[in-house]
Motif scaffolding. Structure first.
Motif, mmCIF file in Angstrom:
data_model
loop_
_atom_site.group_PDB
_atom_site.id
_atom_site.type_symbol
_atom_site.label_atom_id
_atom_site.label_comp_id
_atom_site.label_asym_id
_atom_site.label_seq_id
_atom_site.Cartn_x
_atom_site.Cartn_y
_atom_site.Cartn_z
ATOM 1 N N ASN A 79 -7.332 7.270 -12.492
ATOM 2 C CA ASN A 79 -8.138 6.124 -12.083
ATOM 3 C C ASN A 79 -7.339 4.827 -12.073
ATOM 4 O O ASN A 79 -7.893 3.767 -11.860
ATOM 5 N N GLY A 80 -6.030 4.885 -12.348
ATOM 6 C CA GLY A 80 -5.190 3.704 -12.260
ATOM 7 C C GLY A 80 -4.987 2.966 -13.558
ATOM 8 O O GLY A 80 -4.214 2.031 -13.626
ATOM 9 N N TRP B 74 0.836 -1.202 0.000
ATOM 10 C CA TRP B 74 0.000 0.000 0.000
ATOM 11 C C TRP B 74 0.872 1.255 0.000
ATOM 12 O O TRP B 74 0.619 2.207 -0.709
ATOM 13 N N ARG B 75 1.927 1.227 0.811
ATOM 14 C CA ARG B 75 2.835 2.376 0.890
ATOM 15 C C ARG B 75 3.502 2.620 -0.459
ATOM 16 O O ARG B 75 3.645 3.756 -0.904
ATOM 17 N N GLU B 76 3.911 1.547 -1.121
ATOM 18 C CA GLU B 76 4.546 1.679 -2.435
ATOM 19 C C GLU B 76 3.549 2.176 -3.483
ATOM 20 O O GLU B 76 3.881 3.000 -4.318
ATOM 21 N N ALA B 77 2.325 1.689 -3.429
ATOM 22 C CA ALA B 77 1.317 2.064 -4.421
ATOM 23 C C ALA B 77 0.874 3.506 -4.254
ATOM 24 O O ALA B 77 0.484 4.153 -5.231
ATOM 25 N N THR B 78 0.923 4.024 -3.052
ATOM 26 C CA THR B 78 0.454 5.384 -2.820
ATOM 27 C C THR B 78 1.600 6.385 -2.688
ATOM 28 O O THR B 78 1.377 7.528 -2.310
ATOM 29 N N ALA B 79 2.819 5.959 -3.007
ATOM 30 C CA ALA B 79 3.965 6.868 -2.917
ATOM 31 C C ALA B 79 3.861 7.938 -3.998
ATOM 32 O O ALA B 79 3.369 7.684 -5.098
ATOM 33 N N PRO B 80 4.307 9.150 -3.682
ATOM 34 C CA PRO B 80 4.260 10.219 -4.686
ATOM 35 C C PRO B 80 5.194 9.911 -5.865
ATOM 36 O O PRO B 80 6.203 9.233 -5.701
ATOM 37 N N THR B 81 4.836 10.405 -7.033
ATOM 38 C CA THR B 81 5.641 10.185 -8.234
ATOM 39 C C THR B 81 6.351 11.476 -8.609
ATOM 40 O O THR B 81 6.061 12.541 -8.078
#
Length: 62
Positions: free
Chosen positions: A48-49, A31-38
């Motif tokens: 929307n992914g 979850w942390r990796e998926a929601t990390a800022p880019t």
């Protein structure tokens, strides 16, 4: 015999709790990796992914 059975039940419970904690940590890491800022405003994915329409070749009504 009862002591051995009780020890097996306790050991099974401990292993179950350890596995649950390990799974929860792995899920939190994902979850942390998926929601990390880019780096960019949206990176390489749309809001929307899904892949952007231009990159996927969609959105052309010819």
């Amino acid at each position: 015999m009862k002591k051995l059975l009780a020890l097996a039940v306790i050991a099974g419970g401990v292993l179950f709790v350890i596995k649950r904690n390990k799974d929860a940590k792995a899920e939190a890491d994902l979850w942390r990796e998926a929601t990390a800022p880019t780096d960019g405003p949206l990176g390489t994915v749309s809001a929307n992914g899904n892949a952007p329409a231009k990159a996927a070749g969609a959105g052309h009504n010819n």
